[in-house]
Design a protein around this motif. Structure first.
Motif, PDB file in Angstrom:
ATOM      1  N   ASP A   1       0.415 -26.285  84.419  1.00 22.56           N
ATOM      2  CA  ASP A   1       0.322 -25.693  83.076  1.00 22.56           C
ATOM      3  C   ASP A   1      -0.171 -26.661  82.004  1.00 22.56           C
ATOM      4  O   ASP A   1      -0.300 -26.278  80.830  1.00 22.56           O
ATOM      5  N   GLU A   2      -0.456 -27.917  82.375  1.00 19.59           N
ATOM      6  CA  GLU A   2      -0.960 -28.885  81.398  1.00 19.59           C
ATOM      7  C   GLU A   2      -2.378 -28.527  80.937  1.00 19.59           C
ATOM      8  O   GLU A   2      -2.742 -28.768  79.783  1.00 19.59           O
ATOM      9  N   ALA A   3      -3.135 -27.932  81.843  1.00 19.94           N
ATOM     10  CA  ALA A   3      -4.546 -27.680  81.542  1.00 19.94           C
ATOM     11  C   ALA A   3      -4.752 -26.598  80.481  1.00 19.94           C
ATOM     12  O   ALA A   3      -5.809 -26.559  79.849  1.00 19.94           O
ATOM     13  N   LYS A   4      -3.756 -25.715  80.291  1.00 24.59           N
ATOM     14  CA  LYS A   4      -3.951 -24.632  79.315  1.00 24.59           C
ATOM     15  C   LYS A   4      -3.311 -24.927  77.962  1.00 24.59           C
ATOM     16  O   LYS A   4      -3.338 -24.081  77.068  1.00 24.59           O
ATOM     17  N   LYS A   5      -2.778 -26.124  77.788  1.00 23.66           N
ATOM     18  CA  LYS A   5      -2.203 -26.483  76.500  1.00 23.66           C
ATOM     19  C   LYS A   5      -3.315 -26.695  75.474  1.00 23.66           C
ATOM     20  O   LYS A   5      -4.326 -27.340  75.775  1.00 23.66           O
ATOM     21  N   PRO A   6      -3.154 -26.154  74.270  1.00 24.82           N
ATOM     22  CA  PRO A   6      -4.207 -26.274  73.245  1.00 24.82           C
ATOM     23  C   PRO A   6      -4.622 -27.709  72.955  1.00 24.82           C
ATOM     24  O   PRO A   6      -5.814 -27.986  72.754  1.00 24.82           O
ATOM     25  N   GLU A   7      -3.658 -28.649  72.935  1.00 27.26           N
ATOM     26  CA  GLU A   7      -4.019 -30.038  72.627  1.00 27.26           C
ATOM     27  C   GLU A   7      -4.931 -30.639  73.697  1.00 27.26           C
ATOM     28  O   GLU A   7      -5.837 -31.416  73.402  1.00 27.26           O
ATOM     29  N   ASN A   8      -4.706 -30.245  74.961  1.00 26.22           N
ATOM     30  CA  ASN A   8      -5.564 -30.740  76.034  1.00 26.22           C
ATOM     31  C   ASN A   8      -6.931 -30.065  76.018  1.00 26.22           C
ATOM     32  O   ASN A   8      -7.953 -30.697  76.317  1.00 26.22           O
ATOM     33  N   LEU A   9      -6.954 -28.794  75.665  1.00 26.57           N
ATOM     34  CA  LEU A   9      -8.224 -28.081  75.562  1.00 26.57           C
ATOM     35  C   LEU A   9      -9.072 -28.639  74.406  1.00 26.57           C
ATOM     36  O   LEU A   9     -10.300 -28.727  74.513  1.00 26.57           O
TER      37      LEU A   9
ATOM     38  N   ASP B   1      -4.371 -22.457  68.423  1.00 26.28           N
ATOM     39  CA  ASP B   1      -3.356 -23.508  68.357  1.00 26.28           C
ATOM     40  C   ASP B   1      -2.105 -23.157  69.141  1.00 26.28           C
ATOM     41  O   ASP B   1      -1.269 -24.032  69.412  1.00 26.28           O
ATOM     42  N   ASN B   2      -1.958 -21.894  69.498  1.00 26.64           N
ATOM     43  CA  ASN B   2      -0.749 -21.426  70.182  1.00 26.64           C
ATOM     44  C   ASN B   2      -0.983 -21.389  71.688  1.00 26.64           C
ATOM     45  O   ASN B   2      -1.917 -20.750  72.167  1.00 26.64           O
ATOM     46  N   GLU B   3      -0.071 -22.024  72.439  1.00 27.40           N
ATOM     47  CA  GLU B   3      -0.208 -22.073  73.898  1.00 27.40           C
ATOM     48  C   GLU B   3      -0.066 -20.687  74.523  1.00 27.40           C
ATOM     49  O   GLU B   3      -0.782 -20.339  75.466  1.00 27.40           O
ATOM     50  N   ASN B   4       0.859 -19.896  74.000  1.00 28.84           N
ATOM     51  CA  ASN B   4       1.056 -18.544  74.538  1.00 28.84           C
ATOM     52  C   ASN B   4      -0.185 -17.685  74.333  1.00 28.84           C
ATOM     53  O   ASN B   4      -0.531 -16.864  75.190  1.00 28.84           O
ATOM     54  N   GLN B   5      -0.842 -17.877  73.212  1.00 30.63           N
ATOM     55  CA  GLN B   5      -2.049 -17.112  72.932  1.00 30.63           C
ATOM     56  C   GLN B   5      -3.160 -17.462  73.926  1.00 30.63           C
ATOM     57  O   GLN B   5      -3.888 -16.585  74.393  1.00 30.63           O
ATOM     58  N   VAL B   6      -3.271 -18.749  74.263  1.00 34.44           N
ATOM     59  CA  VAL B   6      -4.255 -19.177  75.261  1.00 34.44           C
ATOM     60  C   VAL B   6      -3.939 -18.551  76.613  1.00 34.44           C
ATOM     61  O   VAL B   6      -4.831 -18.027  77.306  1.00 34.44           O
ATOM     62  N   ALA B   7      -2.647 -18.569  76.995  1.00 38.26           N
ATOM     63  CA  ALA B   7      -2.231 -18.001  78.272  1.00 38.26           C
ATOM     64  C   ALA B   7      -2.516 -16.499  78.334  1.00 38.26           C
ATOM     65  O   ALA B   7      -2.979 -15.977  79.356  1.00 38.26           O
ATOM     66  N   GLN B   8      -2.257 -15.814  77.233  1.00 36.58           N
ATOM     67  CA  GLN B   8      -2.509 -14.374  77.186  1.00 36.58           C
ATOM     68  C   GLN B   8      -4.007 -14.066  77.279  1.00 36.58           C
ATOM     69  O   GLN B   8      -4.415 -13.088  77.912  1.00 36.58           O
TER      70      GLN B   8
END
Length: 358
Positions: free
Chosen positions: A77-85, A130-137
């Motif tokens: 799950d590190e790859a989908k974190k906004p800061e890493n993206l 900026d939101n991790e959940n939004q990226v996941a969705q």
């Protein structure tokens, strides 16, 4: 040949001055030699395949080669974190600023497109949320909608990111430097991740540089061994070092011409200097040894030189003309690599004879 011997003996100082000036000029050119494989400079556009390939690469859609930068995190799950993206976005911007890069492709394109689409195609939302959940969705929505491209850029466990780099041109020397810069920059952005450059380009680039560097190292080692052998053969360190001059001259000439004409040092041109070095050793031993023999007979330096020119000189000139004529055939090729091989070989042959005589 006898007249040539008289001319050399009568103008020794002028010949030394001119030789030094030419050597300096060639040495400066040698510093400009680029150790690289460039398909356009090496093969040339006269080859239909190469010309068609380069024309396609010059279009907006085409690219010459590509390689991938693989970023592997320690945890899922590190790859989908906004800061890493966003760090990946920085890495992509850095790669696109490099000379050989045409464009980059990654999961960023999919996420940004989704963000813009879900916000009424507002250009302001073409960015990483900026939101991790939004990226996941967004990624889940993309997969549920039948999207399949995301699996090329991010794995199922969200542990790996892939950045594809397409090249508009290729030069193995420049590519080697850029690959090192990319690895360093991405590693700085992701200090806790494993960074790897993958694909055929990193492997081919490394192989090309190993071959060229190996040829140069072999030449340097051969020159040292030849210097020692010449000292042993002639029984004198002084004569051995003098005999080394004709062996260095062809390499200096070939390197200087390559530098001034912008011919890259690749697998083909790197073979010329070692080849000429073998001929140089043979010619040097023949000429100097015969001169030494004639001097021991007559104790007259001028007569010894003249006899060496008449006896050995004729053989050296004829063999040089014959070999040069054979290499001249290469200059009729449509491939620049063979044209360069023929031209540089002839330059090396001619500059091999001159130092022996002068």
């Amino acid at each position: 040949m006898s007249k040539l011997g008289d001319f050399v003996l009568g103008h020794s100082k002028s010949i030394i001055v001119i030789s030094v000036l030419v050597a300096v000029f060639l040495a400066i050119g040698m510093t400009k030699v680029e150790s690289a494989f460039d398909i356009e400079k090496t093969m040339g556009r006269k080859i239909p395949y190469v010309n068609n390939l380069l024309e396609i690469c010059e279009t907006e859609l085409g690219s010459l080669y590509s390689y991938d930068v693989l970023i592997e995190f320690k945890d899922n799950d590190e790859a989908k974190k906004p800061e890493n993206l966003k760090k990946l976005e920085e890495a992509s911007a850095f790669v696109e600023s490099l000379e050989l890069t045409k464009r980059t492709t990654s999961i960023l394109d999919i996420i940004k497109d989704l963000s813009q689409t879900l916000n009424e195609n507002n250009d302001a939302y073409y960015a990483i949320p900026d939101n991790e959940n939004q990226v996941a969705q967004m990624l889940l929505l993309y997969e549920n909608a039948g999207g399949t491209e995301s699996e090329y850029w991010i794995d199922y466990d969200y542990k790996r990111l892939r950045l594809m780099v397409e090249l508009k041109s290729y030069n193995s020397g420049t590519a080697e430097k850029e690959l090192a810069q990319v690895t360093t920059e991405v590693q700085n952005l992701f200090p806790n991740a494993s960074i790897t450059s993958v694909g055929s380009i990193p492997q081919f680039t490394t192989m090309m540089q190993y071959v060229v560097d190996g040829q140069l190292q072999s030449f340097a080692l051969a020159l040292i061994i030849i210097a020692i052998l010449l000292m042993v053969v002639f029984g004198s360190a002084r004569i051995g070092l003098i005999g080394l001059i004709p062996n260095i001259a062809p390499a200096l000439a070939v390197g200087g011409v390559m530098g001034w004409l912008g011919i890259p040092l690749d697998m083909m041109t790197a073979t010329i200097i070692p080849m000429i070095l073998g001929l140089a050793v043979d010619d040097t031993i023949h000429f100097i040894n015969h001169g030494h023999l004639e001097f021991s007979r007559s104790s007259n330096y001028k007569d010894a030189i003249n006899k060496s020119f008449r006896v050995v000189g004729v053989a050296l000139v004829l063999s040089t003309i014959t070999i040069s004529a054979n290499f001249l055939v290469y200059t009729t090729s449509v491939a620049l690599s063979f044209v360069n091989l023929g031209m540089l070989a002839i330059v090396g042959m001619v500059l091999l004879c001159l130092p022996i005589y002068l």
